[in-house]
Design a protein around this motif. Structure first.
Motif, short mmCIF file in Angstrom:
data_model
loop_
_atom_site.label_atom_id
_atom_site.label_comp_id
_atom_site.label_asym_id
_atom_site.label_seq_id
_atom_site.Cartn_x
_atom_site.Cartn_y
_atom_site.Cartn_z
N TYR A 183 0.84 -1.37 0.01
CA TYR A 183 0.02 -0.08 -0.14
C TYR A 183 0.86 1.30 0.37
CZ TYR A 183 -3.35 -3.29 1.61
OH TYR A 183 -4.25 -4.61 1.62
N LEU A 184 2.30 1.13 0.43
CA LEU A 184 3.15 2.14 0.35
C LEU A 184 3.28 2.99 -0.98
CD1 LEU A 184 5.67 1.01 2.92
CD2 LEU A 184 3.91 2.79 3.39
N GLU A 185 3.18 1.92 -1.92
CA GLU A 185 3.30 2.47 -3.35
C GLU A 185 2.26 3.39 -3.78
OE1 GLU A 185 5.71 -0.56 -6.30
OE2 GLU A 185 3.85 -1.43 -5.65
N HIS A 186 1.11 3.21 -3.09
CA HIS A 186 -0.19 4.05 -3.35
C HIS A 186 -0.30 5.10 -2.53
CE1 HIS A 186 -1.15 0.90 -6.62
NE2 HIS A 186 -1.31 0.15 -5.77
N TYR A 187 0.70 5.26 -1.53
CA TYR A 187 0.94 6.58 -0.73
C TYR A 187 -0.22 6.45 0.26
CZ TYR A 187 3.63 8.06 -4.65
OH TYR A 187 4.70 8.08 -5.65
N GLU A 188 -0.66 5.24 0.82
CA GLU A 188 -1.85 5.12 1.78
C GLU A 188 -1.25 5.04 3.20
OE1 GLU A 188 -5.70 3.23 0.73
OE2 GLU A 188 -4.61 2.30 -0.58
N PHE A 189 -0.34 6.06 3.24
CA PHE A 189 0.21 6.24 4.79
C PHE A 189 -0.48 5.88 5.94
CE2 PHE A 189 3.14 8.60 1.83
CZ PHE A 189 4.05 7.54 1.52
N ARG A 190 -1.55 6.87 5.96
CA ARG A 190 -2.45 6.65 7.04
C ARG A 190 -3.12 5.11 7.38
NH1 ARG A 190 -6.75 5.73 9.38
NH2 ARG A 190 -7.68 4.84 7.39
N LEU A 191 -3.27 4.46 6.17
CA LEU A 191 -3.86 3.20 6.32
C LEU A 191 -2.71 2.41 7.01
CD1 LEU A 191 -5.87 0.91 6.16
CD2 LEU A 191 -5.38 0.80 3.65
N VAL A 192 -1.66 2.52 6.35
CA VAL A 192 -0.49 1.52 6.88
C VAL A 192 -0.01 1.55 8.23
CG1 VAL A 192 2.08 1.01 6.31
CG2 VAL A 192 0.55 1.18 4.64
N ARG A 193 0.14 3.05 8.57
CA ARG A 193 0.28 3.35 10.11
C ARG A 193 -0.81 2.69 10.98
NH1 ARG A 193 0.42 8.39 9.53
NH2 ARG A 193 2.89 8.74 9.21
N GLU A 194 -1.95 3.06 10.63
CA GLU A 194 -3.14 2.66 11.57
C GLU A 194 -2.86 1.02 11.61
OE1 GLU A 194 -7.41 3.90 12.01
OE2 GLU A 194 -7.54 2.44 10.57
N ALA A 195 -2.82 0.32 10.31
CA ALA A 195 -2.72 -1.22 10.43
C ALA A 195 -1.28 -1.75 11.27
CB ALA A 195 -2.68 -1.67 9.14
N LEU A 196 -0.44 -1.04 11.08
CA LEU A 196 0.82 -1.54 11.87
C LEU A 196 0.59 -1.41 13.34
CD1 LEU A 196 3.64 -0.07 9.69
CD2 LEU A 196 2.90 -2.52 10.10
N ALA A 197 -0.17 -0.41 13.84
CA ALA A 197 -0.56 -0.23 15.29
C ALA A 197 -1.30 -1.35 15.76
CB ALA A 197 -1.00 1.13 15.60
N GLU A 198 -2.34 -1.69 14.78
CA GLU A 198 -3.36 -2.65 15.18
C GLU A 198 -2.48 -3.91 15.18
OE1 GLU A 198 -6.90 -2.32 16.32
OE2 GLU A 198 -5.61 -0.85 16.59
N ARG A 199 -1.64 -4.28 14.22
CA ARG A 199 -0.96 -5.54 14.47
C ARG A 199 -0.44 -5.73 15.79
NH1 ARG A 199 4.64 -5.43 10.95
NH2 ARG A 199 5.03 -4.32 12.93
N GLU A 200 0.39 -4.82 16.17
CA GLU A 200 1.11 -4.76 17.47
C GLU A 200 -0.08 -5.22 18.64
OE1 GLU A 200 4.35 -4.48 17.92
OE2 GLU A 200 4.90 -4.05 15.84
N ARG A 201 -1.00 -4.49 18.53
CA ARG A 201 -2.03 -4.43 19.62
C ARG A 201 -2.76 -6.05 19.41
NH1 ARG A 201 -4.30 -0.15 18.72
NH2 ARG A 201 -3.77 1.11 20.21
N LEU A 202 -3.13 -6.31 18.65
CA LEU A 202 -4.10 -7.79 18.31
C LEU A 202 -2.96 -8.87 18.67
CD1 LEU A 202 -6.08 -7.00 14.96
CD2 LEU A 202 -6.68 -6.95 17.32
N MET A 203 -1.65 -8.75 18.39
CA MET A 203 -0.82 -9.58 18.91
C MET A 203 -0.92 -10.12 20.61
SD MET A 203 2.82 -9.14 16.99
CE MET A 203 3.69 -9.84 18.16
N ARG A 204 -1.07 -8.90 21.01
CA ARG A 204 -1.14 -9.10 22.64
C ARG A 204 -2.68 -9.68 23.02
NH1 ARG A 204 0.44 -3.80 22.30
NH2 ARG A 204 -1.35 -3.09 23.29
#
Length: 504
Positions: free
Chosen positions: A56-77
């Motif tokens: 998604y970075l190729e399409h400049y969707e930085f907000r989506l990627v940042r939110e998804a990465l934060a959720e990735r860490e949270r959901l692991m716990r």
């Protein structure tokens, strides 16, 4: 007519159950209706990743990627039994994206993640040993990075279980036949497929989380004209016998600039996908085409030393992604971000367009924020700190929990103990109960599926058919023969007809 619900949620996919769970936990009355089984369509047909979305970075969707990465860490716990880290190998193909572009993309991916629970990316020299062994010899350089695996349909079911335990009503195989706006709320007619009964209920607000049917539900059921448009994209996957040793996954670049994953799956298999094909027909069940199967096989054959063909496919699955139509020319470029459309021309209806499984929890929070002016007594958000059912293990340490479960139930084969730990987490102890020998679990239906597990799934997780159990509550269908499936169907039919049968 009984007291109205605060929210009626249409759709038992990940977004619907996520909204129902969040709302119930904030003290409001919620009814969720799903006309089939939970996760029967899109939410069980994903690539089964909790990830930021590197491409998604190729399409400049930085907000989506940042939110998804934060959720990735949270959901692991919050769900360490069904979500766990996975290391991805990205071979560099000199004829495709240049190495500097990959390196920059991975640098951004690493630094958009606020928390650092997973290892950062690395450059790799791909040799005939280690992670380079399965690949063609021409691929000598590459990169590695981390994301997470998720048991997608179990994520849906566990959200529904938690919602029900917090007071929500979850009704599967229940269709919303019609709805009309009246003073103070919606009057909705429901049809229960099991009892063939119709019922009228009231709700102050309707949430339309019908996935591929979101537009159709707005127009035909709710009589509201859809403003955002849904774009249906078919994604298909194939499963083959295990292609390589090791726990690593591979992300393979393709000449058409798409990427395809090869992921270890259910111990003995490799999952390959996905395609992105524009779907021109209406919503409904879909199947993989011969062209898609050949495409995915070719993707593997372009990078792996071992070739595969359509005859090697042991299972396939397809789903329709209900993406927000951003007018992108290519199906692969359509945004995976979500849009929440609120119509207040009368009692409110909120419709969910797009989204991805990784961000379902934040989508639910955003949905309730949009509805806050119309909901009295809405308590603060809470889902960011609350484990999903079975995820309440000490320090979110799955391996330690699995070892303890096996030690406390020594009669279980090691593979069975670990499978139950993965599927149910700490609730595996409830399922096993007072069993002290395999015979205490009752008859088996192929593999290690026992009558006691079937009973648990029927009583607590809305399972009604063999497919519910073998392909959504588990993937034991990969290890079950036709005779076993038939026996399981007869057992479920007998159990559902018994007067003492419990329903969630």
């Amino acid at each position: 007519m009984s007291e109205p619900f605060d929210l009626l949620v249409i759709g038992g996919g990940i977004n619907g159950v996520g909204i129902a769970r969040d709302t119930a936990g904030r003290g409001l009355r919620v009814l969720l209706c799903e006309r089939g089984d939970l996760a029967e369509h899109t939410s069980s047909a994903s690539t089964k990743l909790i990830h930021g979305g590197l491409r998604y970075l190729e399409h400049y969707e930085f907000r989506l990627v940042r939110e998804a990465l934060a959720e990735r860490e949270r959901l692991m716990r919050l769900a360490p039994h069904i979500i766990w880290p996975l290391r991805f190998v990205l071979p560099h193909d000199a004829g495709l994206r240049p190495a500097w572009m990959l390196r920059i993309g991975l640098f951004l991916y690493d630094h958009l993640a606020r928390l650092k629970a997973l290892p950062r990316s690395d450059a790799l020299r791909l040799t005939r040993e280690g992670v380079g062994a399965p690949l063609q010899s021409r691929l000598t350089r590459g990169f590695a990075y981390s994301d997470c695996w998720v048991e997608d349909s179990r994520l849906v079911v566990l959200n529904a279980v938690d919602a029900a335990e917090r007071g929500a009503q979850i009704r599967t195989r229940t269709t919303v036949e019609s709805a009309r706006r009246e003073a103070g709320g919606w009057t909705v007619t429901l049809h229960d497929a099991a009892t063939r009964r119709r019922e009228s209920v009231r709700a102050r607000i309707v949430v339309n989380a019908a996935g591929p049917w979101v537009g159709e539900t707005l127009l035909r059921t709710l009589r509201v004209e859809a403003r955002p448009k849904v774009r249906l994209v078919k994604g298909s996957h194939i499963v083959v016998r295990r292609l390589y040793e090791g726990d690593q996954a591979y992300i393979l670049q393709q000449p058409d600039r798409r990427i395809v994953f090869a992921i270890p799956y259910e111990r003995d298999f490799t999952l390959i996908g996905t395609t992105d094909v524009a779907h021109e027909g209406g919503p409904g069940p879909v199947r993989i085409s011969q062209e898609e199967t050949r495409y995915l096989c070719a993707c593997i054959n372009r990078s792996f030393a071992r070739s595969i063909g359509p005859d090697d496919v042991v299972w396939s699955f397809s789903g329709l992604r209900p993406l927000y139509d951003d007018a992108a020319a290519n199906a692969s470029a359509v945004t995976r971000d979500y849009v929440l459309d609120l119509d207040t021309d009368g009692p409110p209806v909120l419709s969910v367009f797009g989204g991805k499984i990784t961000t379902y929890r934040r989508l639910a929070e955003h949905a309730l924020e949009r509805l806050r002016p119309h909901l009295s007594g809405l308590k603060p958000g809470w889902t960011g700190q609350a484990p999903l059912p079975g995820g309440d293990m000490q320090d979110a340490d799955f391996d330690r929990f699995a070892e303890r479960l096996a030690a406390e139930h020594p009669f279980l084969p090691n593979a069975t103990a670990r499978r139950l730990a993965r599927a149910y987490g700490t609730r595996a102890e409830r399922l096993l109960g007072d069993a002290r020998a395999l015979s205490d679990l009752g008859e088996t239906f192929g593999g290690d599926l026992s009558a006691r597990e079937v009973d648990y799934l029927a009583r607590h997780e809305w399972a009604r058919t063999p497919d519910d159990i073998l392909w959504r509550r588990s993937k034991l269908g990969l290890r079950t023969g036709r005779t076993d499936v038939a026996r399981l169907g007869r057992y479920l039919a007998t159990a559902s007809a018994a007067p003492s049968a419990q329903r969630p």
